[in-house]
Design a protein around this motif. Sequence first.
Motif, PDB file in Angstrom:
ATOM      1  N   LEU A  85     -49.120 -28.674  80.430  1.00  0.00           N
ATOM      2  CA  LEU A  85     -48.518 -28.678  81.759  1.00  0.00           C
ATOM      3  C   LEU A  85     -48.121 -27.288  82.203  1.00  0.00           C
ATOM      4  N   GLY A  86     -47.818 -26.416  81.231  1.00  0.00           N
ATOM      5  CA  GLY A  86     -47.446 -25.056  81.608  1.00  0.00           C
ATOM      6  C   GLY A  86     -48.608 -24.289  82.201  1.00  0.00           C
ATOM      7  N   ARG A  87     -49.806 -24.595  81.743  1.00  0.00           N
ATOM      8  CA  ARG A  87     -50.975 -23.893  82.238  1.00  0.00           C
ATOM      9  C   ARG A  87     -51.467 -24.469  83.570  1.00  0.00           C
ATOM     10  N   ALA A  88     -51.328 -25.773  83.755  1.00  0.00           N
ATOM     11  CA  ALA A  88     -51.826 -26.407  84.978  1.00  0.00           C
ATOM     12  C   ALA A  88     -50.791 -27.387  85.507  1.00  0.00           C
ATOM     13  N   PRO A  89     -49.662 -26.888  86.011  1.00  0.00           N
ATOM     14  CA  PRO A  89     -48.628 -27.808  86.511  1.00  0.00           C
ATOM     15  C   PRO A  89     -49.082 -28.603  87.724  1.00  0.00           C
ATOM     16  N   ALA A  90     -50.088 -28.092  88.449  1.00  0.00           N
ATOM     17  CA  ALA A  90     -50.540 -28.795  89.651  1.00  0.00           C
ATOM     18  C   ALA A  90     -51.134 -30.152  89.301  1.00  0.00           C
ATOM     19  N   SER A  91     -51.830 -30.254  88.160  1.00  0.00           N
ATOM     20  CA  SER A  91     -52.427 -31.529  87.784  1.00  0.00           C
ATOM     21  C   SER A  91     -51.350 -32.587  87.569  1.00  0.00           C
ATOM     22  N   HIS A  92     -50.232 -32.186  86.930  1.00  0.00           N
ATOM     23  CA  HIS A  92     -49.106 -33.110  86.732  1.00  0.00           C
ATOM     24  C   HIS A  92     -48.618 -33.629  88.068  1.00  0.00           C
ATOM     25  N   SER A  93     -48.527 -32.736  89.053  1.00  0.00           N
ATOM     26  CA  SER A  93     -48.027 -33.136  90.377  1.00  0.00           C
ATOM     27  C   SER A  93     -49.035 -34.034  91.082  1.00  0.00           C
ATOM     28  N   VAL A  94     -50.317 -33.736  90.926  1.00  0.00           N
ATOM     29  CA  VAL A  94     -51.331 -34.555  91.582  1.00  0.00           C
ATOM     30  C   VAL A  94     -51.305 -35.969  91.021  1.00  0.00           C
TER      31      VAL A  94
END
Length: 951
Positions: free
Chosen positions: A878-887
């Motif tokens: 999640l630290g590398r791609a926090p946007a995916s968590h939000s999506v």
Amino acid sequence: MKPSPDHQRSPGAPSPPAYPADSGGPQERALVFLGRIRDTLARTSALPELFYDITAAIQQVFGYPLVSLLLIEDNQIKPQVSFGYAGEGRYSTGGTTYPLDFGILGRVARSGEAALVSDVDQDPDYQLYRQGVISQLCLPLHDGYRLAGLLNIETTEAVLDEEDLRLMQILCQHLGSAVQRVRLDAERAAAQARDQRLYDEIARQARELALLHQVRNALSREVTINDIITSVNASIAQAFGYTQVSVYLLDRPYGGPSLTGKISGAEAESEPCLVLQHQIGYRQVLDRVPISQGVMGRVVRSNQAELIGDVRLERAFLGLSENVTSEVTVPLHAQGQVVGTLNVESVDGVVLLRRDLELMTEVAAQLGQALERAQLLETARLSEARYRLLAESMTDLVCLHAPNGRVTYVSPSVTALLGYAPEAMLGARPRDFIHPDDRAELESTLRRWRRAGQRERLRLRLRHLEGHWLWFETSSAPVPLDPDHGPSQEHWQSTSRDIGERWLIEQRLAFEAQHDPLTGLANRSLFERRLQDHLDRAQQRGQPYAVLFLDVDRFKIINDSLGHRVGDQLLIELARRLAASVPTGALLSRMGGDEFAVLLRGSPADAEQLARRLIKALDTPLSVGSYQLRLSISIGIALGHPDYAEPGEVLRDADLGMYESKHRQKTRASSAYRVFDRSLHTRAVRRLHIESELRSALETRQLQLFYQPVVRLSDKRILGFEALARWFHPELGEIKPDEFLSVAEETGLIWPLGQWVLETACAQLSEWQRLQGQQAGEPVSLNINLSPPQFQQTDLVKQVQRAINKSGAQACGLNLEITEGAMLQDSADPTISALRELGVGVQVDDFGTGYSSLASLHHFDLTALKIDRRFVDNLDNLGRAPASHSVVQAILALAKALKLGVVAEGVETEQQRRSLLDLGCTEGQGFLFAPALSPAEATQLWRQECSARTP
């Protein structure tokens, strides 16, 4: 069953050997029977003989007294052959047929299930075929997936039992395979015969078109009668290999002037004759033929073309060669009158046909027009000769020149043409009035004029008194005023004609021939000529170059939505924008439609830099009327190298690069480019191979459905499966779905492929539903992907309904997955609603990667959203791609608001599963749980799940 009386055994079919019914046990007799069938298949590929031997073998080997074989065609049951009834051993030739509701036969035909009736008196469906029958056994024969026919057995003494049923069912499986093999062989032979006939017809048409093309070319080149006839005869002989061709003209056509010019005063009083003009292939010829004699004379008199298939039967034939077989004679017309004949003869047994007559009639029509034109040209030539001097003297600029070139006389027309007074030009040098760029050509032409036989015309510009330049066409001829002086002392006359208007027209036509009329850019013809120059220089001097092939993404959507007028204006603006970015010396061309190309002299780095510059040029929207349109383009780059032999090869590779760029960026909204490499060509060849093989893949069962489990994330219990197509090719190995599905969509094969997937998956779902029975727990579900072309089919709902009815599956267990793009179609809402009325679920696949409108999502009666694997992949970090968590969180919130289910795709790690559970996602699929499984593996897994649910 009593067959039709027109059933009779094939005249050539051999009588089968008899085997006693008690010669061994059931297995031994089954082996004997199969041996008989193998012998029949080795001997014949005809269905009637196969049916005869099958029926005879069953009766003789197993001892059944009454045996018949029937086919199911056009919703009718059609008897083919029978033994033990009246008319024994007869084939059907179109006699008695039975409807599908007729007796026990109809019951088996409708259900596809065998029927064993031990006592026919106890079965209300039984229809009496023959007196004394006590038992009946009727079995279906399957040709592949299709119910093709019935095998009917009746007894008058022994009672048929389950052992007979099992034995005949096993044999019917082999019989079905044999029937399928014979049918496929017959269909393959028929297809090959059709292909050969089509090839022969195409070859014949090609030769005919080539002949007509050669004739038209010959007629366009030649202007004299003799030259026209000679060229046409040569073309006829060359194109079709006709051995003997000749043309005769009447020495005096009816009421018209002579075409031959060979008539004397004495001949004028005699009968009109056909005079030979030219011939090919004759050893002996008739120079003259009176019109009262021979086939040619008859054709002239009747004005009707004739085909003589066998000249031996034609009393009027005048041929001098004994080996002539056939003759075609066609009248020639000019100015509405018969003026001669065109004759073609074949030798050594070659028979001319009706098509030869029709072809020669077409050639004769064109030849007649050419003859008529030649007459008119001859008349025009005479008139032109009479009036040329007068016309040129009145309108052209005529000058006399001294041996040193100075003007000694000039016609009064110089004032109207150039504004000068005639006396002002006396003594002047011609070069003083000629454009500087034309003077070198003038000097070269003058030197050629002084040589014998060199009298070509010269185009040059002359200066008007007011200073502007006018185009003239000039010719010159010597004027020997003093016979004692040699050529160097000759005076010269020059005649110059104003061709300014004609020159402008020619320049405009030349420009239009090499430029696109819409954008004014170079067209494909000019581009390929310039590209050929670069190829030559690259091979000679190694000069680097590159071709950039551009295609506008989704241009068709603009054309369809805003209209072709806006589309044309958009192309004009795009051409201007691209031209402003192309460096000096490069050639920008419109190749057609929304395709452009750039020919660049430079290195590979220069080509990629230009591609980036062209892409950047489209960052700003294009203004077309009131519209601000933003475009993206796909660019393919082919770098020049000495191996290229012709422009088409370079354009092919640039085009492949462009399509690779477009294919790789299907979901992007921005431009991209790709440099061609050899792997693209290899993939293109493979793609072509896949396309050709895909047509037969379904028939040969190379395609299979695999099933990936869909599980509950909390306890990994199986909730259902997703059907995934797999192709196992015998040569190419396993072909990925991305490869063959895109080919199927482009070629239209997606529709039969999709129908097969629907029917196969529904049959599998029905089996799993029967395994689950009334057990507790959620009912099993099965997801099937629909491609956008499938979803747009008008009869999609009917296809789904048929597949459900045929399989017996419960519709509530079926989910159809569609793309976000499919929901943009106008027909999406009614199609989804109709599917939901059937009880079928509709889910959105790869949600979050397409272009669906969130504002309109609630209008559709959907059941679930499937989170694309790209968002799930990034949940590991999640630290590398926090946007995916939000999506993912946003998709779950949206689904909850719309009361939709959510399934996560591509779950491969335990961390991803826990993250999804933490976010509130309850269902998923991926390699963490299981890969796509074969039907047997998936069924075993579901059986275990059902067992685990049992209390």
